[in-house]
Design an enzyme around this catalytic site. Sequence first.
Site, PDB file in Angstrom:
ATOM      1  N   TYR A 124       0.854  -1.191   0.000  1.00 21.32           N
ATOM      2  CA  TYR A 124       0.000   0.000   0.000  1.00 21.32           C
ATOM      3  C   TYR A 124       0.885   1.235   0.000  1.00 21.32           C
ATOM      4  CZ  TYR A 124      -3.432   3.517   0.879  1.00 21.32           C
ATOM      5  OH  TYR A 124      -4.212   4.632   0.729  1.00 21.32           O
ATOM      6  N   GLN A 186     -10.584   0.761   1.283  1.00 25.12           N
ATOM      7  CA  GLN A 186     -11.024  -0.100   0.176  1.00 25.12           C
ATOM      8  C   GLN A 186      -9.850  -0.825  -0.468  1.00 25.12           C
ATOM      9  OE1 GLN A 186     -11.442   3.190   0.407  1.00 25.12           O
ATOM     10  NE2 GLN A 186     -11.069   4.253  -1.534  1.00 25.12           N
ATOM     11  N   SER A 233       4.696   8.753  12.476  1.00 27.10           N
ATOM     12  CA  SER A 233       6.150   8.691  12.388  1.00 27.10           C
ATOM     13  C   SER A 233       6.816   9.537  13.473  1.00 27.10           C
ATOM     14  CB  SER A 233       6.586   9.180  11.005  1.00 27.10           C
ATOM     15  OG  SER A 233       7.932   8.856  10.758  1.00 27.10           O
ATOM     16  N   GLN A 255      11.327  15.452  10.118  1.00 27.10           N
ATOM     17  CA  GLN A 255      10.310  14.546  10.636  1.00 27.10           C
ATOM     18  C   GLN A 255       9.010  15.281  10.897  1.00 27.10           C
ATOM     19  OE1 GLN A 255      10.763  11.047  11.047  1.00 27.10           O
ATOM     20  NE2 GLN A 255       8.588  11.376  10.988  1.00 27.10           N
ATOM     21  N   GLU A 322      11.214   5.248  16.370  1.00 29.53           N
ATOM     22  CA  GLU A 322      11.274   4.728  15.004  1.00 29.53           C
ATOM     23  C   GLU A 322      12.633   5.067  14.383  1.00 29.53           C
ATOM     24  OE1 GLU A 322       8.877   5.305  10.756  1.00 29.53           O
ATOM     25  OE2 GLU A 322       8.721   6.817  12.332  1.00 29.53           O
ATOM     26  N   GLU A 410       2.675 -35.650  29.359  1.00 31.03           N
ATOM     27  CA  GLU A 410       1.651 -34.702  28.914  1.00 31.03           C
ATOM     28  C   GLU A 410       0.315 -35.384  28.625  1.00 31.03           C
ATOM     29  OE1 GLU A 410       4.327 -31.100  26.986  1.00 31.03           O
ATOM     30  OE2 GLU A 410       3.253 -32.433  25.620  1.00 31.03           O
ATOM     31  N   HIS A 415       0.655 -39.546  20.762  1.00 31.62           N
ATOM     32  CA  HIS A 415       1.991 -39.036  20.458  1.00 31.62           C
ATOM     33  C   HIS A 415       3.050 -40.075  20.855  1.00 31.62           C
ATOM     34  CE1 HIS A 415       0.038 -35.176  19.921  1.00 31.62           C
ATOM     35  NE2 HIS A 415       1.201 -34.590  19.620  1.00 31.62           N
TER      36      HIS A 415
END
Length: 433
Positions: A124, A186, A233, A255, A322, A410, A415
Amino acid sequence: MNIIKYPERGAWAKIVERPQLDVSQLNGTVAGILADVKLRGDKAVTEYEERFDHAILSTLEVTAEEMDEAWRTVDDDLKDAIILAHNNIRTFHESQRFESRKVETQPGVTCWQKSVAIERVGLYIPGGTAPLFSTVLMLATPARIAGCRQIVLCTPPDRNGHVNPAILVAARVAGVSRIFKAGGVQAIGAMAYGTETVPKVFKIFGPGNQYVMAAKQQVSLHDVAIDMPAGPSEVCVIADDTADAAFVAADLLSQAEHGTDSQVIMITTSERMAGIVETEVARQLDELPRKDIAAKTLENSKLIVVASKDEAMELSNVYAPEHLIIQTDDYARLAEMVVNAGSVFLGRYACESAGDYASGTNHTLPTHGYATAYSGVNLDSYCRKITFQHLTPEGVRNIGPAVERMATAESLDAHKNAMTVRLNSLNETDCQI
């Protein structure tokens, strides 16, 4: 900017708090759009494009003719810059290739891993006031190196139904497979569920506004993986008395111009430097075309004075930025103390912009404190590690009894039996011999 001098450790948690967004109302809106896209596919995506991006589209996919036109439109200097950046990004990410190695954990027991690319990934790319064609390079380049068979890109068109040409050029350079004119929720829904035109992908990458982030988190619950949770950010600059105040101010402002919800923090051991930087920020701010955005961001910014560089690093690790810029005379020593950060920039010449565009490192990074647990996007982000093991009869004898005991403990008798039948078979063979 807000100057905070020598805060007590008890106040650190409050100082590093990010602005909190109330997403309770938008979550309902996002869920409704996602459900509609899942139900009606292309028709829903097209209608939302007209509603939100004011673009009337006859088709969603970018054509080969549009790609060629974009290549002709973008000037050669920018194309050269895109190609240089792509080459550096490719070089850095190629160095991250996984090398498989077989390990014999016991005689007769061999284990190994294989790295397998995710077959279809979705990228995106935001449009709007700052079309992030650099993010195309950051996301598509490692996807291509990893060997992803299909790289799908969604980005919002302008009112005329055109995609920013620099985005299309970067997509061609980086090897994107298919591009679609879809933005916002969308677009995330189309890639998560698939439509008549947009393929369903297995993992979605990329930044976006709070609606896009909410959409990514919602589809990640049941339908598709995402790169990481994300927020606005941010940058943290650590500077001492030897720092260049003009450089520091420029880093903070680079920034701050991202958006009004961005966050910038400076931590310094020098009250003098804090004052100089504050003055320099004001001077440079007045010259920026996006100064209104940056000025709004600076209202929530902080200049923090601490007693020592070690304390500065401790505070930075609590913040988990960041981007972390260390502009001190002993940046190499302080770099060894970094525990929580997305990407680190060392020395006076390593500005955040270098990593954002062309040094080769990836700029898709954990925000909102997620650097305590998440890495930035890298080659492994596009791969899965599949484990293999092979046992010989000797291997069964060596680990079989331990497997039986552990399964019994267990209460998983089936198993245990899966190993027992093999041990019994080997014992029978031994008796026959």
